[in-house]
Design a protein around this motif. Structure first.
Motif, PDB file in Angstrom:
ATOM      1  N   CYS A  68       0.578  -1.168   0.080  1.00 35.90           N
ATOM      2  CA  CYS A  68      -0.033  -0.114  -0.003  1.00 35.90           C
ATOM      3  C   CYS A  68       0.828   1.244  -0.097  1.00 35.90           C
ATOM      4  O   CYS A  68       0.630   2.270  -0.843  1.00 35.90           O
ATOM      5  N   LEU A  69       1.877   1.336   1.065  1.00 37.13           N
ATOM      6  CA  LEU A  69       2.439   2.625   1.116  1.00 37.13           C
ATOM      7  C   LEU A  69       4.134   2.674   0.728  1.00 37.13           C
ATOM      8  O   LEU A  69       4.498   3.728   0.902  1.00 37.13           O
ATOM      9  N   SER A  70       4.414   1.741   0.216  1.00 37.03           N
ATOM     10  CA  SER A  70       5.926   1.679  -0.355  1.00 37.03           C
ATOM     11  C   SER A  70       6.086   2.429  -1.472  1.00 37.03           C
ATOM     12  O   SER A  70       5.712   2.090  -2.353  1.00 37.03           O
ATOM     13  N   THR A  71       6.790   3.638  -1.474  1.00 36.98           N
ATOM     14  CA  THR A  71       7.177   4.368  -2.667  1.00 36.98           C
ATOM     15  C   THR A  71       8.384   3.591  -3.344  1.00 36.98           C
ATOM     16  O   THR A  71       8.595   3.890  -4.269  1.00 36.98           O
ATOM     17  N   TYR A  72       9.033   2.720  -2.602  1.00 34.68           N
ATOM     18  CA  TYR A  72       9.960   1.792  -3.583  1.00 34.68           C
ATOM     19  C   TYR A  72       9.430   0.682  -4.426  1.00 34.68           C
ATOM     20  O   TYR A  72      10.114   0.171  -5.113  1.00 34.68           O
ATOM     21  N   ARG A  73       8.154   0.529  -4.231  1.00 29.46           N
ATOM     22  CA  ARG A  73       7.468  -0.573  -4.982  1.00 29.46           C
ATOM     23  C   ARG A  73       6.850   0.131  -6.178  1.00 29.46           C
ATOM     24  O   ARG A  73       5.930   1.077  -5.654  1.00 29.46           O
ATOM     25  N   ALA A  74       6.949  -0.003  -7.467  1.00 29.35           N
ATOM     26  CA  ALA A  74       6.361   0.504  -8.635  1.00 29.35           C
ATOM     27  C   ALA A  74       4.809   0.027  -8.598  1.00 29.35           C
ATOM     28  O   ALA A  74       4.010   0.810  -8.921  1.00 29.35           O
ATOM     29  N   ASP A  75       4.656  -1.203  -7.903  1.00 30.17           N
ATOM     30  CA  ASP A  75       3.049  -1.682  -8.006  1.00 30.17           C
ATOM     31  C   ASP A  75       2.370  -1.306  -6.695  1.00 30.17           C
ATOM     32  O   ASP A  75       1.128  -1.671  -6.430  1.00 30.17           O
ATOM     33  N   SER A  76       2.935  -0.384  -5.722  1.00 29.79           N
ATOM     34  CA  SER A  76       2.070  -0.015  -4.547  1.00 29.79           C
ATOM     35  C   SER A  76       0.892   0.903  -4.749  1.00 29.79           C
ATOM     36  O   SER A  76       1.040   1.543  -5.824  1.00 29.79           O
ATOM     37  N   GLU A  77       0.097   1.065  -3.867  1.00 27.75           N
ATOM     38  CA  GLU A  77      -1.147   1.934  -4.210  1.00 27.75           C
ATOM     39  C   GLU A  77      -0.326   3.438  -4.182  1.00 27.75           C
ATOM     40  O   GLU A  77      -0.909   3.949  -4.878  1.00 27.75           O
ATOM     41  N   ILE A  78       0.512   3.729  -3.269  1.00 25.63           N
ATOM     42  CA  ILE A  78       1.090   5.216  -3.349  1.00 25.63           C
ATOM     43  C   ILE A  78       1.654   5.394  -4.595  1.00 25.63           C
ATOM     44  O   ILE A  78       1.543   6.461  -5.241  1.00 25.63           O
ATOM     45  N   SER A  79       2.433   4.334  -5.220  1.00 27.03           N
ATOM     46  CA  SER A  79       3.196   4.739  -6.488  1.00 27.03           C
ATOM     47  C   SER A  79       2.071   4.903  -7.723  1.00 27.03           C
ATOM     48  O   SER A  79       2.486   5.849  -8.531  1.00 27.03           O
ATOM     49  N   ARG A  80       1.207   3.878  -7.439  1.00 22.44           N
ATOM     50  CA  ARG A  80       0.247   4.132  -8.653  1.00 22.44           C
ATOM     51  C   ARG A  80      -0.568   5.514  -8.493  1.00 22.44           C
ATOM     52  O   ARG A  80      -0.712   6.038  -9.725  1.00 22.44           O
ATOM     53  N   PHE A  81      -0.933   6.000  -7.515  1.00 21.68           N
ATOM     54  CA  PHE A  81      -1.533   7.126  -7.333  1.00 21.68           C
ATOM     55  C   PHE A  81      -0.485   8.282  -7.719  1.00 21.68           C
ATOM     56  O   PHE A  81      -1.134   9.180  -8.392  1.00 21.68           O
ATOM     57  N   ASN A  82       0.609   8.084  -7.587  1.00 31.83           N
ATOM     58  CA  ASN A  82       1.691   9.192  -7.851  1.00 31.83           C
ATOM     59  C   ASN A  82       1.819   9.343  -9.228  1.00 31.83           C
ATOM     60  O   ASN A  82       2.159  10.445  -9.856  1.00 31.83           O
ATOM     61  N   ARG A  83       1.705   8.172 -10.046  1.00 33.59           N
ATOM     62  CA  ARG A  83       1.526   8.224 -11.723  1.00 33.59           C
ATOM     63  C   ARG A  83       0.186   8.586 -12.185  1.00 33.59           C
ATOM     64  O   ARG A  83      -0.022   9.047 -13.238  1.00 33.59           O
ATOM     65  N   ALA A  84      -0.900   8.629 -11.427  1.00 37.83           N
ATOM     66  CA  ALA A  84      -2.107   8.847 -11.856  1.00 37.83           C
ATOM     67  C   ALA A  84      -2.528  10.113 -11.197  1.00 37.83           C
ATOM     68  O   ALA A  84      -2.111  11.022 -10.615  1.00 37.83           O
ATOM     69  N   GLU A  85      -3.937  10.599 -11.522  1.00 30.74           N
ATOM     70  CA  GLU A  85      -4.513  11.625 -10.799  1.00 30.74           C
ATOM     71  C   GLU A  85      -5.454  11.431  -9.721  1.00 30.74           C
ATOM     72  O   GLU A  85      -5.554  12.412  -8.870  1.00 30.74           O
ATOM     73  N   SER A  86      -5.721  10.293  -9.519  1.00 31.84           N
ATOM     74  CA  SER A  86      -6.745  10.013  -8.633  1.00 31.84           C
ATOM     75  C   SER A  86      -6.625   8.410  -8.211  1.00 31.84           C
ATOM     76  O   SER A  86      -5.936   7.490  -8.987  1.00 31.84           O
ATOM     77  N   HIS A  87      -7.032   7.912  -7.099  1.00 34.38           N
ATOM     78  CA  HIS A  87      -6.869   6.626  -6.569  1.00 34.38           C
ATOM     79  C   HIS A  87      -7.966   6.134  -5.799  1.00 34.38           C
ATOM     80  O   HIS A  87      -8.253   6.808  -4.708  1.00 34.38           O
ATOM     81  N   ARG A  88      -8.676   4.898  -5.938  1.00 32.68           N
ATOM     82  CA  ARG A  88      -9.535   4.400  -4.921  1.00 32.68           C
ATOM     83  C   ARG A  88      -8.940   3.511  -4.109  1.00 32.68           C
ATOM     84  O   ARG A  88      -8.243   2.406  -4.316  1.00 32.68           O
ATOM     85  N   PHE A  89      -9.075   3.674  -2.861  1.00 30.46           N
ATOM     86  CA  PHE A  89      -8.142   2.588  -1.825  1.00 30.46           C
ATOM     87  C   PHE A  89      -8.884   1.119  -2.288  1.00 30.46           C
ATOM     88  O   PHE A  89      -9.606   1.000  -2.247  1.00 30.46           O
ATOM     89  N   GLU A  90      -7.673   0.344  -1.728  1.00 28.99           N
ATOM     90  CA  GLU A  90      -7.842  -0.981  -1.922  1.00 28.99           C
ATOM     91  C   GLU A  90      -7.277  -1.744  -0.557  1.00 28.99           C
ATOM     92  O   GLU A  90      -8.114  -2.753  -0.355  1.00 28.99           O
ATOM     93  N   ARG A  91      -6.817  -0.864   0.206  1.00 20.94           N
ATOM     94  CA  ARG A  91      -6.420  -1.482   1.611  1.00 20.94           C
ATOM     95  C   ARG A  91      -6.615  -0.618   2.799  1.00 20.94           C
ATOM     96  O   ARG A  91      -6.730   0.583   2.443  1.00 20.94           O
ATOM     97  N   PRO A  92      -6.837  -1.058   3.968  1.00 22.03           N
ATOM     98  CA  PRO A  92      -7.101  -0.115   4.841  1.00 22.03           C
ATOM     99  C   PRO A  92      -6.244   0.690   5.492  1.00 22.03           C
ATOM    100  O   PRO A  92      -6.417   1.551   6.592  1.00 22.03           O
ATOM    101  N   TYR A  93      -5.148   1.013   4.760  1.00 22.83           N
ATOM    102  CA  TYR A  93      -3.878   1.684   5.333  1.00 22.83           C
ATOM    103  C   TYR A  93      -3.378   3.090   5.033  1.00 22.83           C
ATOM    104  O   TYR A  93      -3.087   4.000   5.279  1.00 22.83           O
ATOM    105  N   PHE A  94      -3.972   3.249   3.566  1.00 22.06           N
ATOM    106  CA  PHE A  94      -3.820   4.670   2.798  1.00 22.06           C
ATOM    107  C   PHE A  94      -4.696   5.677   3.629  1.00 22.06           C
ATOM    108  O   PHE A  94      -4.042   6.938   4.196  1.00 22.06           O
ATOM    109  N   TYR A  95      -5.871   5.420   3.847  1.00 22.23           N
ATOM    110  CA  TYR A  95      -6.453   6.505   4.305  1.00 22.23           C
ATOM    111  C   TYR A  95      -6.406   7.044   5.780  1.00 22.23           C
ATOM    112  O   TYR A  95      -6.125   8.339   5.888  1.00 22.23           O
TER     113      TYR A  95
END
Length: 303
Positions: free
Chosen positions: A39-66
Motif C-alpha cells: 500500500c504505502l511503499s514508494t520503493y515498489r512501483a506496484d504499490s498503491e501510493i506509487s500508482r497514485f503518484n503516476r495517476a490523478e486519483s486512486h480508490r483505496f484498496e487496503r485499509p492503510y492509505f486513508y
C-alpha cells in the motif's frame, strides 16, 4: 518473554511480549508488513501510493492509505506546513544530488511548484490530486504507522503488555515484568551508536528524528535529508535530534520530523501550547556544547 525480529521497510523490527502460552505471531506479522508495503511503499512501483503518484486519483484498496492521509492532514495543519508529505520531488533531488554530487539547488523553485498538501483531496474512499505531478511520500510517518498497526494486532490477540519497534520508532504497553517498565535508549548525536540517555516508557509511543547521520556537504554548505517543504532546503540548525512521545507512534514519528524542519526555537514554542506531546531535544548551544531539554511530562522518566 516472546521475542520476534525480522526485516521490513528497508530496516529491522523487534517485538517483545510476555505470554503465558508462548504464542509466536511472526508469520501473521510478516504478512501484515507485506500488505502495508503493498500500500504505502514508494520503493515498489506496484504499490498503491506509487500508482497514485503516476495517476490523478486512486480508490483505496487496503485499509492503510486513508489513516495516513488523515494524520498527514492533521499534522500539516498543526505545524503550518512544516510537515508535508508532498515533499517527494525535493527529497528525490536531494538524494540524486548526494549521490552524483551535481548541483541541484537551482531547480528548487521549479520543484516547489509541485509541493503542497493543499493539492491533495481525499475522503474515506479515494484520494485525488488537484494539481498534476504532485506526489506523496509517507516515509516520515509510515514506520510509526506500521508500529501502530502491529500494536493493534497484538492487542486483538489479547496481549496487554508489549514493545513493538520498527526502524527505531516504537510503542509500548503495560510493564515488561511486574514493577518494571520498558526501557528505551536515545542516541547521542555526537557519538552515533552511543546512548545520550534512556527513558522508561509504558502505554506510550516514541520516535526520534535527526539530521546528524544522513547529510552531505557541497561547496561549503551542509544539506540534511529532512527537507523544509517551504524552502526546499535543509539548513543546519542548533537542533540535532528530536525525540517525541505521544499516544501513538504515527503521531510521534510525524512530529519528530516536523520539529527538525521547524528548528529548536520554534519547536520549544510549539511544545508549550501542545501539552499532549512530550519531547526530548538535543541541540548545540552558542559554545558548540551539546545540551538537552525535556518537557515536564517526560523529565521524571529520563535516566
Amino acid at each position: 518473554m516472546v521475542s520476534l525480529e525480522g526485516e521490513a521497510q528497508g530496516t529491522t523490527y523487534h517485538i517483545k511480549y510476555p505470554d503465558a502460552w508462548q504464542r509466536n505471531f511472526k508469520r501473521p506479522i510478516d504478512s501484515i508488513l507485506v500488505t502495508i508495503d503493498e500500500c504505502l511503499s514508494t520503493y515498489r512501483a506496484d504499490s498503491e501510493i506509487s500508482r497514485f503518484n503516476r495517476a490523478e486519483s486512486h480508490r483505496f484498496e487496503r485499509p492503510y492509505f486513508y489513516p495516513v492521509l488523515q494524520k498527514s492532514a492533521e499534522i500539516y495543519q498543526a505545524t503550518n506546513g512544516a510537515f508535508d508529505p508532498t515533499v517527494k520531488p525535493l527529497v528525490e533531488a536531494y538524494e540524486l544530488g548526494k549521490k552524483s554530487r551535481d548541483p541541484w539547488q537551482t531547480n528548487v523553485d521549479s520543484l516547489l511548484d509541485y509541493v503542497g498538501f493543499q493539492y491533495i483531496q481525499f475522503d474515506a474512499v479515494s484520494v485525488t490530486k488537484t494539481k498534476k505531478n504532485v506526489r506523496l511520500d509517507f516515509n516520515a510517518l509510515a514506520q510509526g504507522y506500521t508500529v501502530d498497526v502491529l500494536a493493534d494486532y497484538l492487542e486483538k490477540q489479547g496481549l496487554t503488555s508489549y514493545m513493538v519497534e520498527v526502524g527505531g520508532e516504537l510503542r509500548c504497553r503495560g510493564e515488561r515484568s511486574v514493577g518494571q517498565w520498558w526501557k528505551v535508549g536515545i542516541e547521542n548525536p555526537a557519538k552515533p551508536g552511543g546512548l545520550q540517555t534512556t527513558a522508561r516508557i509504558a502505554n506510550r509511543a516514541m520516535a526520534t528524528s535527526g539530521n546528524y547521520r544522513n547529510y552531505y556537504r557541497q561547496n561549503g554548505e551542509t544539506f540534511g535529508h529532512i527537507i523544509n517543504p517551504k524552502t526546499g532546503f535543509s539548513r543546519p540548525d542548533a537542533l540535532l535530534s528530536a525525540t517525541v512521545f505521544a499516544n501513538d507512534a504515527m503521531t510521534a514519528d510525524a512530529f519528530a520530523t516536523a520539529f527538525l524542519v521547524m528548528g529548536l526555537d520554534e519547536t520549544k514554542r510549539f511544545l508549550t501550547s501542545h501539552r499532549e506531546l512530550d519531547a526530548f531535544l538535543i541541540y548545540r548551544n552558542e559554545k558548540n556544547e551539546l545540551k538537552t531539554v525535556a518537557t515536564d511530562g517526560i523529565k521524571a522518566f529520563m535516566e
